[in-house]
Design a protein around this motif. Structure first.
Motif, mmCIF file in Angstrom:
data_model
loop_
_atom_site.group_PDB
_atom_site.id
_atom_site.type_symbol
_atom_site.label_atom_id
_atom_site.label_comp_id
_atom_site.label_asym_id
_atom_site.label_seq_id
_atom_site.Cartn_x
_atom_site.Cartn_y
_atom_site.Cartn_z
ATOM 1 N N GLN A 198 0.843 -1.189 0.000
ATOM 2 C CA GLN A 198 0.000 0.000 0.000
ATOM 3 C C GLN A 198 0.877 1.237 0.000
ATOM 4 O OE1 GLN A 198 -3.241 0.117 2.852
ATOM 5 N NE2 GLN A 198 -3.028 2.326 3.012
ATOM 6 N N LEU A 199 0.633 2.126 -0.959
ATOM 7 C CA LEU A 199 1.418 3.343 -1.097
ATOM 8 C C LEU A 199 0.753 4.542 -0.432
ATOM 9 C CD1 LEU A 199 2.322 2.934 -4.875
ATOM 10 C CD2 LEU A 199 3.705 2.269 -2.893
ATOM 11 N N GLY A 200 -0.492 4.385 -0.062
ATOM 12 C CA GLY A 200 -1.253 5.473 0.541
ATOM 13 C C GLY A 200 -2.736 5.153 0.433
ATOM 14 N N VAL A 201 -3.556 6.186 0.612
ATOM 15 C CA VAL A 201 -5.004 6.030 0.467
ATOM 16 C C VAL A 201 -5.543 7.167 -0.377
ATOM 17 C CG1 VAL A 201 -5.320 4.775 2.641
ATOM 18 C CG2 VAL A 201 -5.563 7.268 2.610
ATOM 19 N N ILE A 202 -6.720 6.929 -0.950
ATOM 20 C CA ILE A 202 -7.434 7.969 -1.680
ATOM 21 C C ILE A 202 -8.907 7.831 -1.327
ATOM 22 C CG2 ILE A 202 -7.651 6.549 -3.765
ATOM 23 C CD1 ILE A 202 -7.392 9.261 -5.349
ATOM 24 N N ASP A 203 -9.566 8.973 -1.147
ATOM 25 C CA ASP A 203 -10.967 8.998 -0.739
ATOM 26 C C ASP A 203 -11.847 9.539 -1.852
ATOM 27 O OD1 ASP A 203 -10.134 8.153 1.790
ATOM 28 O OD2 ASP A 203 -10.000 10.208 2.558
ATOM 29 N N ILE A 204 -13.042 8.966 -1.926
ATOM 30 C CA ILE A 204 -14.072 9.420 -2.869
ATOM 31 C C ILE A 204 -15.292 9.823 -2.056
ATOM 32 C CG2 ILE A 204 -15.586 8.754 -4.792
ATOM 33 C CD1 ILE A 204 -12.632 8.836 -5.571
ATOM 34 N N ASP A 205 -15.854 10.976 -2.347
ATOM 35 C CA ASP A 205 -17.069 11.427 -1.678
ATOM 36 C C ASP A 205 -18.190 10.440 -2.008
ATOM 37 O OD1 ASP A 205 -19.661 12.830 -1.363
ATOM 38 O OD2 ASP A 205 -18.387 14.536 -0.828
ATOM 39 N N ALA A 206 -18.769 9.831 -0.994
ATOM 40 C CA ALA A 206 -19.781 8.781 -1.204
ATOM 41 C C ALA A 206 -21.118 9.330 -1.657
ATOM 42 C CB ALA A 206 -19.958 7.964 0.083
ATOM 43 N N GLU A 207 -21.315 10.632 -1.570
ATOM 44 C CA GLU A 207 -22.577 11.219 -2.006
ATOM 45 C C GLU A 207 -22.501 11.782 -3.419
ATOM 46 O OE1 GLU A 207 -23.136 13.884 1.298
ATOM 47 O OE2 GLU A 207 -24.314 12.382 2.398
ATOM 48 N N THR A 208 -21.336 12.314 -3.803
ATOM 49 C CA THR A 208 -21.199 12.938 -5.126
ATOM 50 C C THR A 208 -20.380 12.106 -6.105
ATOM 51 O OG1 THR A 208 -19.173 14.140 -4.574
ATOM 52 C CG2 THR A 208 -21.288 15.220 -4.046
ATOM 53 N N GLY A 209 -19.549 11.185 -5.583
ATOM 54 C CA GLY A 209 -18.665 10.403 -6.443
ATOM 55 C C GLY A 209 -17.409 11.152 -6.843
ATOM 56 N N GLU A 210 -17.184 12.321 -6.260
ATOM 57 C CA GLU A 210 -16.010 13.110 -6.619
ATOM 58 C C GLU A 210 -14.804 12.712 -5.772
ATOM 59 O OE1 GLU A 210 -15.876 15.192 -9.234
ATOM 60 O OE2 GLU A 210 -17.914 14.466 -9.589
ATOM 61 N N VAL A 211 -13.633 12.857 -6.378
ATOM 62 C CA VAL A 211 -12.380 12.547 -5.690
ATOM 63 C C VAL A 211 -12.089 13.629 -4.667
ATOM 64 C CG1 VAL A 211 -9.884 12.241 -5.983
ATOM 65 C CG2 VAL A 211 -11.459 11.388 -7.730
ATOM 66 N N ARG A 212 -11.739 13.210 -3.465
ATOM 67 C CA ARG A 212 -11.204 14.146 -2.474
ATOM 68 C C ARG A 212 -9.700 14.130 -2.688
ATOM 69 N NH1 ARG A 212 -14.691 13.460 3.047
ATOM 70 N NH2 ARG A 212 -16.675 14.064 2.129
#
Length: 194
Positions: free
Chosen positions: A153-167
């Motif tokens: 694992q190199l890190g994490v990435i989050d996606i807004d669960a309501e809009t589907g947009e990348v944080r």
């Protein structure tokens, strides 16, 4: 030594069809059987009226001994969500679940596309779990697809669960991902799972 009869594509196809019909609804079917070392591989497709095409959404393997290589619960979920994502995209809608959150499968695609376009084309997202905070997210592990291993694992990435947009990760987080990928590619023998 007793000679065994080689598994034919017809027999393997029957086994794969039966397995798929027990897991999925009638819109899922197999096609394109091809011989592989372990036995036969069949592409799983989905045909529905709310789709403009018949996408491949996964695959299943029938082993040479006639046993099916069972799909994990996680893989079954991904295949179902792949079909739902295709249908939603055809209708130009966001693929959401009953609670109004974007599907994990769709969120993982968004994360992988962002990483490929903004970090490195061989960097992607894997796994994924729902974080039920005030503004809920899907969180994915960042991996280097060049290594053919989800263990690093190199890190994490989050996606807004309501809009589907990348944080979007900040510059420091992106730099850590890039450094980790460079190090693991340069010294794979020293890289261990965290």
């Amino acid at each position: 030594m007793i000679a065994t009869q080689e598994l034919t594509i017809e027999d393997a196809s029957t086994i794969a069809n039966e397995y798929i019909s027990n897991i999925f609804d009638e819109s899922f079917f197999i096609t394109l059987g091809k011989k592989i070392d372990e036995g036969w591989y069949f592409t799983v497709k989905c045909r529905r009226e709310d789709m403009n095409r018949t996408p491949a959404i996964g695959g299943v393997i029938v082993l040479e001994c006639g046993d099916i290589q069972k799909l994990s619960e996680d893989r079954i979920r991904d295949m179902k969500e792949a079909a739902e994502t295709q249908a939603a995209m055809h209708k130009k809608e966001l693929p959401i679940d009953k609670e109004g959150h974007v599907l994990r499968y769709y969120a993982r695609i968004k994360a992988t596309h962002w990483l490929a376009n903004h970090v490195d084309h061989k960097i992607g997202a894997t796994g994924g779990f729902f974080v039920p905070i005030h503004s809920p997210i899907w969180r994915f592990s960042v991996i280097d697809n060049a290594l053919k291993s989800d263990d690093i694992q190199l890190g994490v990435i989050d996606i807004d669960a309501e809009t589907g947009e990348v944080r979007k990760p900040n510059d420091e987080e992106v730099e850590i991902i890039i450094r980790g990928a460079c190090a693991s590619r340069r010294y794979p023998q020293y890289t261990t799972a965290r």
